[in-house]
Enzyme design. Structure first.
Site, mmCIF file in Angstrom:
data_model
loop_
_atom_site.group_PDB
_atom_site.id
_atom_site.type_symbol
_atom_site.label_atom_id
_atom_site.label_comp_id
_atom_site.label_asym_id
_atom_site.label_seq_id
_atom_site.Cartn_x
_atom_site.Cartn_y
_atom_site.Cartn_z
ATOM 1 N N GLY A 161 -5.165 -21.186 -5.687
ATOM 2 C CA GLY A 161 -4.300 -22.588 -5.618
ATOM 3 C C GLY A 161 -2.777 -22.119 -5.577
ATOM 4 N N HIS A 162 -2.635 -21.188 -6.736
ATOM 5 C CA HIS A 162 -0.858 -21.011 -6.858
ATOM 6 C C HIS A 162 -0.202 -20.182 -5.836
ATOM 7 C CE1 HIS A 162 -0.678 -16.564 -8.214
ATOM 8 N NE2 HIS A 162 -1.872 -16.945 -8.441
ATOM 9 N N ASN A 211 -0.059 -8.834 0.678
ATOM 10 C CA ASN A 211 0.851 -9.554 -0.100
ATOM 11 C C ASN A 211 2.318 -8.949 -0.094
ATOM 12 O OD1 ASN A 211 -1.206 -7.487 -1.552
ATOM 13 N ND2 ASN A 211 0.252 -7.920 -3.212
ATOM 14 N N THR A 241 -17.449 -25.975 -17.213
ATOM 15 C CA THR A 241 -17.147 -27.167 -16.903
ATOM 16 C C THR A 241 -15.775 -26.915 -15.972
ATOM 17 O OG1 THR A 241 -17.733 -28.166 -19.040
ATOM 18 C CG2 THR A 241 -16.047 -29.286 -17.938
ATOM 19 N N GLY A 279 -7.930 -16.372 -7.820
ATOM 20 C CA GLY A 279 -8.238 -15.459 -6.579
ATOM 21 C C GLY A 279 -9.053 -14.240 -7.109
ATOM 22 N N THR A 280 -8.460 -13.747 -8.401
ATOM 23 C CA THR A 280 -9.079 -12.382 -8.673
ATOM 24 C C THR A 280 -10.752 -12.885 -9.059
ATOM 25 O OG1 THR A 280 -7.026 -12.029 -9.766
ATOM 26 C CG2 THR A 280 -9.078 -10.810 -10.657
ATOM 27 N N CYS A 340 9.635 0.780 -10.495
ATOM 28 C CA CYS A 340 10.244 0.488 -12.139
ATOM 29 C C CYS A 340 9.969 -1.021 -12.367
ATOM 30 C CB CYS A 340 11.761 0.620 -12.045
ATOM 31 S SG CYS A 340 11.951 2.562 -11.991
ATOM 32 N N GLN A 342 -3.422 -14.705 0.400
ATOM 33 C CA GLN A 342 -2.093 -14.834 0.790
ATOM 34 C C GLN A 342 -2.181 -15.312 2.388
ATOM 35 O OE1 GLN A 342 1.000 -14.330 -0.455
ATOM 36 N NE2 GLN A 342 0.307 -13.161 -2.042
HETATM 37 C C1 LIG Z 1 -4.027 -10.455 -1.795
HETATM 38 C C2 LIG Z 1 -3.983 -11.129 -3.310
HETATM 39 N N1 LIG Z 1 -5.321 -11.053 -4.065
HETATM 40 C C3 LIG Z 1 -5.465 -11.572 -5.116
HETATM 41 C C4 LIG Z 1 -4.514 -12.004 -5.804
HETATM 42 C C5 LIG Z 1 -4.836 -12.693 -7.060
HETATM 43 O O1 LIG Z 1 -5.049 -13.977 -7.126
HETATM 44 P P1 LIG Z 1 -5.100 -14.843 -8.761
HETATM 45 O O2 LIG Z 1 -3.632 -14.563 -9.096
HETATM 46 O O3 LIG Z 1 -5.091 -16.115 -8.513
HETATM 47 O O4 LIG Z 1 -5.947 -14.294 -9.359
HETATM 48 C C6 LIG Z 1 -3.143 -12.285 -5.266
HETATM 49 C C7 LIG Z 1 -2.109 -12.661 -6.062
HETATM 50 O O5 LIG Z 1 -1.435 -12.145 -7.068
HETATM 51 C C8 LIG Z 1 -3.065 -11.778 -4.013
HETATM 52 O O6 LIG Z 1 -1.924 -11.590 -3.464
#
Ligand SMILES: Cc1ncc(COP(=O)(O)O)c(C=O)c1O
Lengths: 296, 403
Positions: free
Chosen positions: B201-202, B152, B238, B73-74, B326, B180
């Site tokens: 995906g995760h 999130n 790849t 996602g990042t 924390c 999310q």
């Molecule tokens: C709203 C949101 N954006 C981006 C991410 C990042 O996704 P990834 O861990 O696949 O890079 C997350 C998850 O941690 C998320 O909750």
């Protein structure tokens, strides 16, 4: 999840002396703004002997804040006020068999609560003298205030110099960006601009002669290692510890860490710093290991 | 490991067993490079095509080619924002929100240092945006709007469909971080003005390390990674074939369970909310309860601290997460809680319970039983609490000296 020691977990799951003392005659309320933790320490002090007969705590905070508070109450009971005041935050951390670097401020909060409670008992005003900055280097637990002060005191110009003076940035590199920002800010105070291309010129007096590759005799090598350790020693002693050279076996340098440093979370980091300095001095790769690891 | 109760599905999810089974042959048998001309990879290309169609179906993309596989996602977030800046050099402003995931926020802060202007939309106490403020910011200098579909931490949904329309009308590109939202709420992108969307995906029972950037046909685009011709040159490297194929199946399953997610999973979440609010005094739901993901409950327990709650929950095998300072290495309390102006004595005690279709109602009842004694135990230790109630005027009764 944090990697808490068994002692931290024990004091968190089974806190000792939880709650306020009903018959307290000393109270210390402190907080750490950086993480929102807060602690009230109550003591029952014998007015004749100044011995702390009982202690209680109330903490709003994380696992290690609660554990540090619990440890503190155990440590001060039976001590005189003056004896108790000698307890450092490192002592609290040691009592707990170490805290993660990000959590060391929990032990600082404990020590401050104690100072505040003693001041309260003695009818004094307690003023906090310690400034806590954001943690920049997580590998060696160096915060922003420490880095800023060191830059100002030594007119530092580069990340390499900051690493040399504070250890910050000497390991994983992730804080180099943060250190550069601090350099930019501090240098701007005197109208200077931070230039990442500034060549690494450490104070000329300190510049070491180029090492002659590999041709040191065994005695010369050991003397040099001794010398590095002697230079580093005051720093370690300032943290209430000590270091001693035990043996040199080819590329392995065995040292003994004692006092506050042995068994503390920072021991590995300290050894890493010592190793770095010896490598620089000898111009060859060596490994610094705790003496306990030396084969008998 | 004991089984435990996993209520941290917004952090990451279990990979579905069927998804794992589907993936295995692509490690050991059909391991060939999909670009190669031999038998070891000849099924890979076809399986990836199926996966692409499965992702397309879940998000309602018009064309299969609008799906670009990435590593997470990042990466999708970074690609979208940097692409918009590179492709439109005359535009130097970004509009986003203060409550985005660090995947967007950290990048924006970094871009500010490079001279870009970033407008951060604020939120109200329920985490909602002010669309009037948003409309005023859209302009000829705006390179991209990046707004998360669902938050999130709180699950709060932003009106991205409407915001995309507004951006489109102003001639501005629109990206949404839907990491999310995808798989939890239905979406049909072909009917929207969303130009780019990130998913991961995760978060939907596929493996970690696989993501997608949805790129609407016709959107101006510059790749982040250049190299080979994979993904039509839009993302070189790849292909992570096994994970792509796993993600495809996971999307297919998510689509089939969409109804279940929004009825049964939601019912578990609602029961937990009701049970906890009833059993624990001085706690409240954060975010916008009427407008949020079906699986997320974020609840703030006043006068106690989140990490301590999580440690005690963990001891009973219950996994959740917290917006407390924390629990993160940074010591910063959650930027989402701060943005909503939650008092710090509550923000530190905010706990997120996030469900998946693998949870069952019995677990909910167990959590409802487990939480109240934990909060009570910690409140007994808290200087803000005395004799079963908050101290009167807590801020005044306990006013510590701060360092
Ligand atoms: C709203 C949101 N954006 C981006 C991410 C990042 O996704 P990834 O861990 O696949 O890079 C997350 C998850 O941690 C998320 O909750």
């Amino acid at each position: 999840m944090w990697d808490y020691s068994e002692t931290v977990k024990d004091h968190f799951y089974n806190p000792r002396n939880a709650g306020a003392l009903d018959d307290a005659n000393a109270t210390g309320d402190v907080g750490s703004i950086s993480c929102g933790d807060a602690l009230r320490l109550t003591l029952k002090v014998d007015p004749e002997t100044e011995i702390i007969q009982d202690a209680g705590f109330q903490t709003f905070g994380c696992g290690s804040a609660i554990a540090s508070s619990s440890a503190l109450t155990e440590m001060v009971k039976g001590k005189t006020l003056d004896e108790a005041l000698a307890i450092s935050n490192q002592d609290i951390a040691d009592f707990l068999e170490g805290l993660p670097p990000e959590k060391m401020h929990c032990s600082v909060m404990g020590r401050e609560a104690l100072q505040a409670a003693v001041a309260n008992y003695r009818g004094e005003e307690w003023a906090d003298d310690h400034e806590e900055g954001a943690l920049i280097c997580k590998c060696f637990a160096v915060d922003a205030v420490m880095i800023e002060d060191t830059i100002r005191a030594n007119s530092l110009k580069t990340v390499e110099q900051v690493t040399h003076y504070t250890k910050a940035g000497g390991s994983c590199s992730s804080c180099h960006e943060g250190i550069e920002e601090i350099l930019t800010k501090v240098l701007a105070e005197t109208g200077e601009a931070f230039d990442p291309e500034t060549p690494i010129t450490i104070d000329p007096a300190e510049v070491k002669p180029a090492v002659k590759k590999g041709k040191l005799t065994t005695v010369q090598r050991i003397l040099k290692i001794e010398q590095v350790i002697a230079e580093i020693r005051p720093q370690i002693q300032a943290d209430r510890g000590d270091i001693e050279l035990v043996d040199v076996e080819d590329k392995k340098v065995y040292v003994k860490l004692t006092g506050a440093c042995s068994g503390c979370q920072m021991a590995t980091a300290t050894l890493g710093g010592v190793q770095q300095r010896i490598i620089e001095e000898l111009g060859e790769f060596i490994q610094v290991l705790p003496a306990e690891l030396q084969a008998a | 490991m004991t089984k435990g109760i996993y209520l941290d599905n917004n952090a990451t999810t279990m990979v579905d067993k069927q998804v794992v089974d589907e993936m295995i042959p692509y490690f050991t048998e059909q391991f060939g490079n999909p670009s190669s001309m031999h038998q070891f990879g000849d099924k890979v290309g076809r399986a990836m095509k199926t996966a692409r169609a499965q992702v397309q179906a879940l998000i309602g993309a018009e064309h299969e080619s609008e799906i670009v596989f990435t590593s997470c996602g990042t990466e999708s977030d970074s690609t979208a924002i940097l692409s918009a800046l590179k492709a439109q050099p005359q535009r130097n402003e970004i509009i986003t929100t203060v409550v985005e995931h660090p995947a967007v926020l950290s990048l924006c802060e970094f871009l500010e240092k490079d001279g870009y202007t970033v407008h951060y939309l604020k939120v109200d106490k329920k985490g909602r945006l002010d669309l009037e403020e948003y409309k005023k910011l859209l302009g000829p200098k705006t390179a991209i709007v990046s707004i998360m579909w669902a938050n999130n931490e709180t699950g709060t949904l932003f009106p991205v469909l409407e915001m995309a329309e507004l951006a489109h009308a102003a001639g501005v590109m629109f990206h949404t971080d839907a990491v999310q939202a995808v798989g939890k709420i239905p979406m049909d992108l072909k009917k929207t003005k969303i130009d780019m969307l990130s998913l991961s995906g995760h978060k939907l029972h596929a493996p970690k390390g696989i993501g997608v950037l949805y790129l609407k046909r016709g959107t101006r685009y510059r790749p982040l990674l250049r190299g080979g011709h994979q993904e039509r040159g839009r993302r070189a490297g790849t292909e992570n074939a096994a994970s792509i194929i796993g993600l495809g199946l996971a999307c297919d399953m998510a689509k089939k369970h969409m109804e279940y997610e929004n009825s049964c999973v939601k019912a578990m979440r609602d029961r937990l909310e009701e049970g906890l609010l009833e059993a624990v005094p001085n706690c409240f739901v954060t975010g916008d309860p009427d407008n949020r993901l079906p699986n997320t409950l974020n609840i703030a327990f006043e006068f106690v601290e989140g990490e301590a709650i999580l440690m005690l929950l963990n001891k009973q095998g219950i996994a959740a997460s917290s917006g407390s300072a924390c629990t993160s290495g940074s010591l910063e309390p959650s930027h989402v809680m701060r943005a909503m102006d939650i008092p710090f004595t509550a923000a530190h005690g905010s706990i997120r319970f996030s469900f998946s279709r693998y949870n069952v109602m019995d677990e909910v009842e167990e959590v409802i039983k487990a939480v109240p004694p934990i909060i009570e135990k910690l409140r007994k230790l808290s200087p803000y609490w005395s004799n079963g109630a908050p101290v009167e005027n807590p801020e005044a009764a306990f006013a510590p000296t701060y360092s």
